[in-house]
Design an enzyme around this catalytic site. Sequence first.
Site, PDB file in Angstrom:
ATOM      1  N   ASP A   4     -11.545   3.061   4.072  1.00 19.46           N
ATOM      2  CA  ASP A   4     -11.955   1.653   3.943  1.00 19.46           C
ATOM      3  C   ASP A   4     -13.481   1.544   3.883  1.00 19.46           C
ATOM      4  O   ASP A   4     -14.007   0.486   3.538  1.00 19.46           O
ATOM      5  CB  ASP A   4     -11.448   0.845   5.145  1.00 19.46           C
ATOM      6  CG  ASP A   4     -10.286  -0.070   4.777  1.00 19.46           C
ATOM      7  OD1 ASP A   4     -10.115  -0.336   3.570  1.00 19.46           O
ATOM      8  OD2 ASP A   4      -9.574  -0.521   5.690  1.00 19.46           O
ATOM      9  N   LYS A  41       0.840  -1.199   0.000  1.00 18.86           N
ATOM     10  CA  LYS A  41       0.000   0.000   0.000  1.00 18.86           C
ATOM     11  C   LYS A  41       0.878   1.253   0.000  1.00 18.86           C
ATOM     12  O   LYS A  41       0.644   2.182  -0.762  1.00 18.86           O
ATOM     13  CB  LYS A  41      -0.921   0.017   1.231  1.00 18.86           C
ATOM     14  CG  LYS A  41      -2.142  -0.862   1.046  1.00 18.86           C
ATOM     15  CD  LYS A  41      -2.917  -1.037   2.336  1.00 18.86           C
ATOM     16  CE  LYS A  41      -4.011  -2.093   2.136  1.00 18.86           C
ATOM     17  NZ  LYS A  41      -4.570  -2.628   3.358  1.00 18.86           N
ATOM     18  N   GLN A  75      -5.148  -1.620   9.546  1.00 22.13           N
ATOM     19  CA  GLN A  75      -5.032  -2.938   8.916  1.00 22.13           C
ATOM     20  C   GLN A  75      -5.658  -4.006   9.811  1.00 22.13           C
ATOM     21  O   GLN A  75      -5.310  -4.130  10.986  1.00 22.13           O
ATOM     22  CB  GLN A  75      -3.546  -3.252   8.659  1.00 22.13           C
ATOM     23  CG  GLN A  75      -3.298  -4.521   7.889  1.00 22.13           C
ATOM     24  CD  GLN A  75      -3.814  -4.480   6.449  1.00 22.13           C
ATOM     25  OE1 GLN A  75      -3.632  -3.500   5.740  1.00 22.13           O
ATOM     26  NE2 GLN A  75      -4.490  -5.537   6.042  1.00 22.13           N
TER      27      GLN A  75
END
Length: 285
Positions: free
Chosen positions: A118, A51, A95
């Site tokens: 997200d 990422k 995460q």
Amino acid sequence: MTATRVIDGKAASASVLAEVSAKVAGLARPPGLAVILVGEDPASQVYVRNKARQTLACGLRSFEYRLPAATSQAELLARIAALNADPAVDGILVQLPLPPGLDPAGVLAEIDRGKDVDGFHVVNAGRLATGQRGLVPCTPLGCLYLLRQTLGNLSGRHAVVLGRSNIVGKPMAQLLLGADCTVTIAHSRSRDLPAITRGAEILVAAVGRPEMVRGDWIAPGATVIDVGINRIPHGEGGSVLVGDVAFAEALGVAGAITPVPGGVGPMTIAMLLANTVAAYEARLA
Ligand code: NDP
């Protein structure tokens, strides 16, 4: 026998990333994405590294926080509060999975909903469910992109989503509904899955069961999006990644299918960066 088109997720993600880079080049300052990794999970470390690499390659700023597995909920929430207040940070991603002892729902609830790239905050989930603008989870967004690219207008098509998780199955079903599909959601308690999936013009498999969807579960000509990422033993001591669909059996039946790897996977990170730019723009608006 149908000539199955294999959908190239790498090429599609490259074009999304090129659009992101072009947009970023025209902005007053680079949008910033902060990623928090708690603990030492090896797969998560690889994801976070990738990422950060892609974030920088597209001209965004990358902020990375690696916290020890022993981090307390209060310490993690304090880090999130600092990032919520930081004007250089437009997107915040924690995460998952978090180490035992930390409450993921409690953590996600504290992320500023405008920086929730997200799309997991309940407010963003609610906006998606009620057809309002908000940040949408990256993997289903990537699947929708591939479906639109493959089929064009999705209106009126019968879509079956296998799986009802908050991060893939449910938002996927909402997006398909928003695109005017007729949507069926199936899960571990559904009866006669093959009969359900055979009725699908669009089949999205997100169950996390290696090759569960067999060739004879697929209607001839259907478009199949395989979200599953499953590592299974292969050869002597080795392993291989497979999806939730028996790919070799689907060839010759499906009209189009995403491979694993190289299908949905690359789209997720591309959509994450697109969401970060969207979050930047929405904060300025
Ligand atoms: P979850 O485990 O959270 O959810 C799985 C869903 O599948 C549940 O709704 C479950 O039903 C259903 N399910 C499980 N077993 C069966 C079965 N035998 N028959 C029917 N339904 C079943 O997984 P995720 O949604 O997080 O992920 C799904 C897959 O997608 C995984 O392989 C994951 O690795 C992959 N993934 C890939 C991403 C990418 O970037 N390509 C991103 C995110 C995930 P129930 O609710 O009844 O338990």
